[in-house]
Design an enzyme around this catalytic site. Structure first.
Site, PDB file in Angstrom:
ATOM      1  N   PRO A   2       0.820  -1.219   0.000  1.00 55.81           N
ATOM      2  CG  PRO A   2      -0.781  -1.573   1.627  1.00 55.81           C
ATOM      3  CD  PRO A   2       0.557  -2.058   1.174  1.00 55.81           C
ATOM      4  CB  CYS A   3       1.238   4.001  -2.319  1.00 56.14           C
ATOM      5  SG  CYS A   3       2.515   3.142  -3.219  1.00 56.14           S
ATOM      6  CD  GLN A   4       1.775   4.990   5.270  1.00 57.90           C
ATOM      7  OE1 GLN A   4       2.207   6.087   5.559  1.00 57.90           O
ATOM      8  NE2 GLN A   4       1.971   3.924   6.010  1.00 57.90           N
TER       9      GLN A   4
ATOM     10  CG  PHE B  48      -0.965   7.974  -4.498  1.00 55.88           C
ATOM     11  CD1 PHE B  48      -1.272   9.296  -4.739  1.00 55.88           C
ATOM     12  CD2 PHE B  48       0.310   7.527  -4.791  1.00 55.88           C
ATOM     13  CE1 PHE B  48      -0.340  10.157  -5.285  1.00 55.88           C
ATOM     14  CE2 PHE B  48       1.255   8.380  -5.337  1.00 55.88           C
ATOM     15  CZ  PHE B  48       0.934   9.696  -5.582  1.00 55.88           C
ATOM     16  CB  SER B  49      -3.457   3.356  -0.682  1.00 55.96           C
ATOM     17  OG  SER B  49      -4.269   2.281  -0.298  1.00 55.96           O
TER      18      SER B  49
END
Length: 360
Positions: free
Chosen positions: A85-87, A89-90
């Site tokens: 997970p990309c914080q 964008f997610s």
């Protein structure tokens, strides 16, 4: 079956596994997933109840390369898979899991570190397309030195998912470059009707007695009036003036026409998010019933099987928890397509090895 026709055995580990969407899809394709790693304890039951893999509640920061290698060894080929997970964008950044982690890009970096140190034969990563715009993606590619790498932005509807979801999918191999490209054939659109049209009708706030996950959130009287005035594929502009929200009428609200919207039966659904159970959170109104989609409908639109178990029989159905798990999941169908691609790729090199030859 001769040696050259043998299907390769690929043993995989699923990092950031969540409830098991990627694991389930890979398993359907024929890949053996031994374990899933995640720090969210709520994911243990759905992961293990629906998959033959073990759920390991552990922070990826604590994983060792030797431990990872031990979990995926002993087969024809080894594989690390996952959705880091990309914080920025997610929706993952707004869940309980993210507050246990520091740094915007540490999850992707740790994924890359494990790949570099464990050196599996195969790697696949699913992520948000925006990752391509950030230097951390180049850092991740740097961890794949010695691998052949292919990536593309996949539109879900092109691979049989009834959802307009775009995701970055990367496949890397130490075996060679043949057949790494993910197929994106222009298939006939799978619609919302085909996906959820056969489920039992329910009202807002009601649950199907035969399936507790087929439950819809309650609506206030105002929102019930609003959805009754909503047309499939329409916007809040279809409502009478007295039902419209003041902030939407301003110029700053004009870019949010899909909030409080209904899905259309004969189109794909919008991207299923962690808040998909809320009528006001996007185009999450049922096409004809006066309610938001149910949790089960959201899971089906994510291509989970109808009988996928998300909650223990003795536990309550909590919208925020289950919505988060469903919205954050990798669609099962995407995992299956990735698995089929990887298996076909690996088969070429297994045949070459069995025959004593080489494959370019």
């Amino acid at each position: 079956m001769t040696a050259c026709e043998r299907t390769p055995v690929i043993r995989a580990l699923d990092l950031f596994c969540g409830v098991g969407g990627l694991t389930h899809g890979l398993a359907l394709s024929g890949i053996e997933v031994t374990a899933g790693i995640d720090i969210d304890p709520a994911c243990r039951y759905p992961y293990e109840a629906n998959n033959k893999a073990k759920f390991i509640e552990e922070d990826v920061n604590e994983l060792s390369a030797s431990g990872v290698a031990a979990m995926i060894g002993g087969a024809d080929f080894s594989m690390i898979a996952g959705c880091a997970p990309c914080q920025p964008f997610s929706t993952y950044s707004r869940t309980g899991r993210s507050n246990k982690r520091g740094g915007d890009w540490q999850l992707v970096k740790k994924f890359g570190r494990l790949v570099r140190e464990a050196q599996p034969d195969l790697v696949t990563m699913e992520n948000v397309p925006q990752l391509l715009e950030h230097p951390v993606f180049d850092e991740f590619l740097g961890c794949l030195d010695g691998y052949s790498v292919e990536w593309s932005v996949v539109q879900a509807v092109r691979i049989g998912i009834p959802q307009t979801r775009k995701r970055l999918v990367l496949i890397a191999s130490r075996l060679g470059a043949a057949g790494l490209t993910l197929p994106q054939d222009a298939q006939e659109l799978k619609t919302v009707r085909e996906a959820i049209g056969g489920l039992r009708p329910i009202k807002a706030g009601e649950s199907d007695p035969r399936d507790r996950l087929h439950t819809s959130s309650r609506l206030s009287k105002t929102n019930l009036d609003r959805i009754r005035h909503s047309q499939p594929g329409g916007t809040w502009r279809d409502w009478p003036d007295e039902l419209q929200v003041t902030c939407h009428k301003r110029s700053t609200g004009s870019t949010y026409p899909s909030v409080y919207g209904r899905m259309s039966w004969d189109d794909a659904s919008p991207t299923i998010t962690t808040q998909c159970f809320g009528y006001g959170n996007g185009r999450f109104g049922h096409p004809e019933q006066d309610r938001a989609i149910s949790l089960r409908e959201a899971a089906i639109l994510q291509t989970f099987p109808l009988d996928y178990a998300f909650v223990r029989p003795d536990e309550p159905v909590r919208f925020s928890v289950l919505g988060r798990m469903i919205g954050n999941a990798v669609p099962v169908r995407l995992g299956e397509i990735v698995g089929q691609t990887v298996l076909a790729h690996a088969s070429q090199y297994l045949r070459s090895t069995d025959l004593g030859g080489t494959t370019d």
